[in-house]
Design a protein around this motif. Structure first.
Motif, PDB file in Angstrom:
ATOM      1  N   PHE A 121      20.777   3.489  15.114  1.00 55.17           N
ATOM      2  CA  PHE A 121      21.596   4.079  16.166  1.00 55.17           C
ATOM      3  C   PHE A 121      22.612   3.039  16.623  1.00 55.17           C
ATOM      4  N   ASN A 122      23.845   3.221  16.173  1.00 51.81           N
ATOM      5  CA  ASN A 122      24.918   2.264  16.425  1.00 51.81           C
ATOM      6  C   ASN A 122      25.767   2.774  17.587  1.00 51.81           C
ATOM      7  N   VAL A 123      25.731   2.059  18.697  1.00 51.28           N
ATOM      8  CA  VAL A 123      26.411   2.464  19.921  1.00 51.28           C
ATOM      9  C   VAL A 123      27.740   1.730  20.048  1.00 51.28           C
ATOM     10  N   VAL A 124      28.812   2.481  20.243  1.00 49.24           N
ATOM     11  CA  VAL A 124      30.090   1.902  20.659  1.00 49.24           C
ATOM     12  C   VAL A 124      30.196   2.128  22.168  1.00 49.24           C
ATOM     13  N   PRO A 125      30.161   1.050  22.956  1.00 50.29           N
ATOM     14  CA  PRO A 125      30.173   1.225  24.418  1.00 50.29           C
ATOM     15  C   PRO A 125      31.562   1.544  24.943  1.00 50.29           C
ATOM     16  N   ARG A 126      31.611   1.988  26.164  1.00 47.31           N
ATOM     17  CA  ARG A 126      32.892   2.216  26.835  1.00 47.31           C
ATOM     18  C   ARG A 126      33.613   0.881  27.006  1.00 47.31           C
ATOM     19  N   SER A 127      34.930   0.951  27.076  1.00 46.95           N
ATOM     20  CA  SER A 127      35.730  -0.252  27.242  1.00 46.95           C
ATOM     21  C   SER A 127      36.840   0.009  28.250  1.00 46.95           C
ATOM     22  N   GLY A 128      37.504  -1.063  28.635  1.00 43.41           N
ATOM     23  CA  GLY A 128      38.592  -0.935  29.601  1.00 43.41           C
ATOM     24  C   GLY A 128      39.833  -0.275  29.052  1.00 43.41           C
ATOM     25  N   PHE A 129      39.848   0.031  27.744  1.00 46.23           N
ATOM     26  CA  PHE A 129      41.015   0.686  27.154  1.00 46.23           C
ATOM     27  C   PHE A 129      41.086   2.177  27.498  1.00 46.23           C
ATOM     28  N   GLU A 130      40.094   2.699  28.241  1.00 44.52           N
ATOM     29  CA  GLU A 130      40.146   4.102  28.669  1.00 44.52           C
ATOM     30  C   GLU A 130      41.295   4.353  29.630  1.00 44.52           C
ATOM     31  N   GLY A 131      41.669   3.356  30.410  1.00 43.17           N
ATOM     32  CA  GLY A 131      42.728   3.547  31.395  1.00 43.17           C
ATOM     33  C   GLY A 131      42.933   2.274  32.188  1.00 43.17           C
ATOM     34  N   HIS A 132      43.785   2.380  33.217  1.00 47.17           N
ATOM     35  CA  HIS A 132      44.084   1.235  34.070  1.00 47.17           C
ATOM     36  C   HIS A 132      43.311   1.361  35.379  1.00 47.17           C
ATOM     37  N   ARG A 133      42.528   0.310  35.677  1.00 47.16           N
ATOM     38  CA  ARG A 133      41.809   0.214  36.947  1.00 47.16           C
ATOM     39  C   ARG A 133      41.118   1.544  37.290  1.00 47.16           C
ATOM     40  N   PHE A 134      40.325   2.019  36.376  1.00 52.05           N
ATOM     41  CA  PHE A 134      39.653   3.302  36.574  1.00 52.05           C
ATOM     42  C   PHE A 134      38.213   3.073  37.027  1.00 52.05           C
TER      43      PHE A 134
ATOM     44  N   LEU B 169      28.274   7.437  19.448  1.00 55.19           N
ATOM     45  CA  LEU B 169      26.999   7.051  18.849  1.00 55.19           C
ATOM     46  C   LEU B 169      26.986   7.489  17.400  1.00 55.19           C
ATOM     47  N   GLU B 170      26.804   6.529  16.509  1.00 53.86           N
ATOM     48  CA  GLU B 170      26.676   6.824  15.089  1.00 53.86           C
ATOM     49  C   GLU B 170      25.193   6.811  14.737  1.00 53.86           C
ATOM     50  N   ILE B 171      24.692   7.950  14.251  1.00 56.78           N
ATOM     51  CA  ILE B 171      23.291   8.077  13.861  1.00 56.78           C
ATOM     52  C   ILE B 171      23.234   8.017  12.341  1.00 56.78           C
ATOM     53  N   ASP B 172      22.733   6.897  11.808  1.00 57.99           N
ATOM     54  CA  ASP B 172      22.596   6.728  10.360  1.00 57.99           C
ATOM     55  C   ASP B 172      21.134   6.954   9.997  1.00 57.99           C
ATOM     56  N   ARG B 173      20.894   7.963   9.119  1.00 61.22           N
ATOM     57  CA  ARG B 173      19.524   8.380   8.855  1.00 61.22           C
ATOM     58  C   ARG B 173      19.042   8.051   7.446  1.00 61.22           C
ATOM     59  N   GLY B 174      19.912   7.973   6.477  1.00 60.94           N
ATOM     60  CA  GLY B 174      19.469   7.757   5.105  1.00 60.94           C
ATOM     61  C   GLY B 174      20.546   7.127   4.259  1.00 60.94           C
ATOM     62  N   GLY B 175      20.144   6.594   3.096  1.00 57.05           N
ATOM     63  CA  GLY B 175      21.089   5.936   2.211  1.00 57.05           C
ATOM     64  C   GLY B 175      21.688   4.693   2.831  1.00 57.05           C
ATOM     65  N   LEU B 176      20.896   3.958   3.631  1.00 56.28           N
ATOM     66  CA  LEU B 176      21.413   2.817   4.378  1.00 56.28           C
ATOM     67  C   LEU B 176      21.759   1.673   3.434  1.00 56.28           C
ATOM     68  N   SER B 177      22.901   1.048   3.662  1.00 56.54           N
ATOM     69  CA  SER B 177      23.302  -0.084   2.845  1.00 56.54           C
ATOM     70  C   SER B 177      22.495  -1.320   3.226  1.00 56.54           C
ATOM     71  N   ALA B 178      22.630  -2.388   2.431  1.00 54.98           N
ATOM     72  CA  ALA B 178      21.768  -3.556   2.581  1.00 54.98           C
ATOM     73  C   ALA B 178      21.948  -4.266   3.911  1.00 54.98           C
ATOM     74  N   ASN B 179      23.131  -4.179   4.527  1.00 53.33           N
ATOM     75  CA  ASN B 179      23.334  -4.900   5.788  1.00 53.33           C
ATOM     76  C   ASN B 179      22.942  -4.079   7.009  1.00 53.33           C
ATOM     77  N   TYR B 180      22.278  -2.946   6.801  1.00 51.75           N
ATOM     78  CA  TYR B 180      21.782  -2.144   7.923  1.00 51.75           C
ATOM     79  C   TYR B 180      20.336  -2.461   8.263  1.00 51.75           C
TER      80      TYR B 180
END
Length: 733
Positions: A221-234, A202-213
């Motif tokens: 609050f920018n969330v990177v979710p879990r993905s299948g690259f954590e492992g095989h058939r887990f 989780l990236e928490i951006d609080r200030g100095g936000l650029s124009a595309n934010y």
């Protein structure tokens, strides 16, 4: 015409980009500072199998334009030199420079690992914090479904009050998933937009936000979710129970192809409790809550320069609206239902020339329903829902000393609501109002990060936004920032930004408006909030520690606040002529110390005030005739401090201490007494598959008010002691 505009927005979305990625610029140098061309540079994720490789050019540079935010290890090797590695934190929508110095190889080859991770971006003027999955899993309460603790434990001035997140003195925050914005005209919603168990970082951006934010200036609050690259058939299975008859269950599964061209992850979560919303009396009365959610992500990489990511989310929450003793005695039985669904498809393409183009069409639906009890003296029903269709467009290019972003964030909203009142006292009062409204938000942005010197980066940007709904208005807002590297000190940063937060679509008219006027309430159309923020800060890396300090001043016109519907979490928005927030903030994060001990703190001294008349919304609030007055969520001092430690034989412990100087008493100007609570989690990892955890929140069962008879928020008490146990089991299927 509306349908034509809607199709136009969808078409734009098909060419859109989300700031899913950051850019990593590797600089390979020898011990004399000379460039090393043709070196092999590799970047690999710390928590998954994701990896990319490139060769340095004639200037000794290698650029990785599409790196998801998170923690990575960068390694550089070249003939005649020892391989060197650096650990680095990558932020979204920013260039992270990584300077790697290679030593001449000795008789035996070796790998030199830098002792300290690079945790501060020397080219960014943003104020930000990155929270990793390992922290979310162990911080008390951070991984509970709906919990905001992954934010409030780590972001200064962030807390939950009357069931809603407040950050930096306001409500205007936005969520992103893999950099794709989640459109939402509502002021706030209950709980986290995403289940914390599904969050990889989780990236928490609080200030100095650029124009595309975007324009919600109080936090992104920018969330990177879990993905299948954590492992095989887990698979990850969790179940737990606790006091207040709470129970929860979670199942997540994932896998990826051997060639890493395809990965998927999916999860389902369910929970229930006898203490759902924030209590309004002691003891807890009429406060059951239950929720069910599902999440999925799929990543397809048909070619090294192309990537597709599909995200899907569905969630429903049901609550009893809490009662005070008098309401319970007469059988008040109001309830609340919230539904949310999200779908997005992102296409990303990179090129050897340094271009990054991504496309993210999205659909979002949310609905909040207040259902009055059939036997209530005055039965209130409020049903609101919105459908959003649009896309986020961003094209970026890193060329020479410039990194440029241009694009658009545009969507259409279809809003529908039903509001009804019916009296059971024989008076015959029965009112109903139905609304069907359309609104559009069209925005264009451009920004540039210019590396003027090795020690100076200048960030500039401009954003145009137009809102058309019950009224039409627009704004053009500039963004300006600078980051300066000061040897032996750290990174100084400063920014000046303006923001425009478009209003909610909802309005009120007809018989309901007539009844409101008879009851002494007034209604004015809502206009958008406009903010002007000055901010300065410094990030100091020292022996692996990261210290960050900042101060900001936010001056606001048409300050957005709210009225609460009864004891529920549903809000009626309103605006106040002027407002201001002044604050000093600091965060401290340690490296891994003795027995893996890691310490953290988030501290804020803040003042949130309004001034002038109510300029929009439905209210009977009468502000003071002159000068500033404190807002309901004003709290001068907020502190979250804690840490975690690995003990022995798989045992670990984690704790968080929360301190507040006291919220506003009534409508002020006095504040309530200070309060301190402690949360603790202890657990044991039994091998690689089984884990046990005990969590106790508010260990001392401290009783204090978070609001009392306030015009905007009513009366609420802090949550009582909460005890829960959890069993987690990992397996392969």
């Amino acid at each position: 015409m509306r349908l034509g505009l809607l199709f136009t927005l969808v078409f734009l979305a098909c060419r859109a980009d989300a700031q899913v990625f950051g850019t990593v610029r590797v600089l390979a140098r020898d011990q004399q500072g000379l460039a090393i061309p043709g070196a092999d540079a590799t970047i690999r994720a710390s928590a998954s199998s994701w990896t990319q490789s490139a060769k340095t050019n004639g200037d000794g540079e290698a650029v990785f334009p599409a790196v998801p935010l998170g923690q990575y290890v960068v390694s550089v090797s070249s003939a005649g030199f020892d391989t060197a590695e650096r650990t680095v934190t990558v932020a979204a929508n920013a260039v992270t420079p990584v300077a790697v110095s290679l030593k001449v190889a000795g008789l035996a080859q070796s790998v030199e690992v830098a002792a300290e991770a690079q945790t501060i971006n020397p080219e960014s003027s943003r104020t930000e914090t990155l929270v990793q999955r390992a922290e979310i899993l162990r911080e008390p309460d951070a991984d509970r479904s709906g919990s905001m603790a992954m934010i409030t434990n780590n972001a200064p001035g962030a807390f939950v009050m009357h069931d809603h997140l407040h950050s930096r003195g306001g409500h205007g925050v936005s969520w992103q998933i893999d950099g794709v914005p989640v459109p939402n005209s509502n002021l706030a919603s209950v709980g986290s937009q995403f289940d914390p168990k599904d969050v990889d970082s989780l990236e928490i951006d609080r200030g100095g936000l650029s124009a595309n934010y975007g324009d919600r200036s109080y936090g992104v609050f920018n969330v990177v979710p879990r993905s299948g690259f954590e492992g095989h058939r887990f698979a990850d299975l969790a179940a737990g129970a606790g006091n207040f008859h709470q129970a929860h269950g979670y199942l997540g599964i994932g896998d990826h192809a051997a060639g890493e061209r395809f990965a998927y992850f999916a999860s389902v979560s369910a929970n229930r409790t006898d203490r759902g919303l924030e209590r309004v009396d002691v003891p807890v009365l009429h406060d059951d809550g239950a929720g069910l959610s599902g999440f999925t992500s799929m990543i397809v990489i048909p070619h090294p320069t192309d990537q597709f990511c599909i995200i899907g989310l569905a969630r429903t929450d049901r609550y009893q609206v809490p009662n005070i003793g008098a309401q319970q005695a007469i059988g008040i039985d109001d309830r609340e239902v919230a539904n949310d669904a999200l779908a997005s498809v992102t296409w990303a393409r990179t090129s050897e020339a340094g271009w990054l183009v991504t496309a993210s069409p999205y659909y979002h639906f949310n609905r909040g329903e207040y259902i009055g009890g059939a036997g209530d003296p005055l039965v209130t029903n409020d049903d609101r829902g919105s459908h959003y269709v649009g896309g986020f467009v961003n094209v970026s290019l890193t060329r020479g000393r410039h990194t440029v972003h241009v694009g658009t964030d545009s969507f259409g909203e279809h809003y529908q609501s039903t509001f009804a009142l019916r009296a059971n006292d024989g008076s015959g009062l029965s009112l109903r109002e139905d609304e069907r409204l359309w609104a559009t938000v069209v925005s264009l942005f451009a920004d540039d990060a210019f590396r003027a010197a090795p020690w100076l980066t200048i960030n500039t940007g401009l954003r145009f936004e137009r809102f058309a709904g019950t009224l039409a208005e627009h704004a053009t807002t500039p963004r300006l920032g600078a980051a300066v590297t000061v040897p032996r000190v750290g990174i100084l940063r400063a920014s000046y930004s303006r923001y425009y937060q478009h209003p909610q679509v909802a309005t009120i008219e007809g018989p309901v408006l007539g009844f409101a006027l008879q009851e002494g309430l007034g209604f004015l159309p809502l206009h958008g909030e406009r903010d002007e923020i000055w901010e300065v800060g410094v990030g100091v890396p020292i022996h692996g520690w990261t210290l960050d300090f900042d101060a900001f001043h936010n001056t606001t016109h048409n300050l957005v606040d709210h009225e609460v519907l009864g004891n529920s979490s549903l809000l009626f928005p309103l605006t106040i002529d002027n407002g201001r927030v002044r604050a000093f903030e600091s965060t401290v994060r340690s490296p891994s110390l003795w027995h893996g001990l890691r310490l953290r703190s988030a501290f804020s001294i803040e003042s949130a005030q309004g001034r002038g008349d109510v300029t929009g919304g439905l209210t009977n609030f009468k502000p003071p005739s002159a000068g500033y007055f404190y807002l309901d969520h004003d709290q001068r001092v907020t502190l979250s401090a804690g840490g975690q430690i690995t003990i022995a034989r798989g045992f670990w412990a984690s704790a968080t201490v929360l301190y507040g100087s006291g919220f506003l008493r009534g409508d002020g100007p006095d504040h309530m007494p200070k309060h301190t609570t402690a949360d603790v989690a202890v657990g044991r990892d039994i091998g690689e598959k089984l884990a046990l955890r005990l969590t106790v929140l508010n260990v001392a069962d401290s009783l204090y008010l978070t609001g009392i008879e306030n015009s905007f928020a009513g009366t609420h008490y802090a949550n009582p002691r909460d005890v829960a146990v959890q069993l987690r089991y990992k397996f392969h299927y």
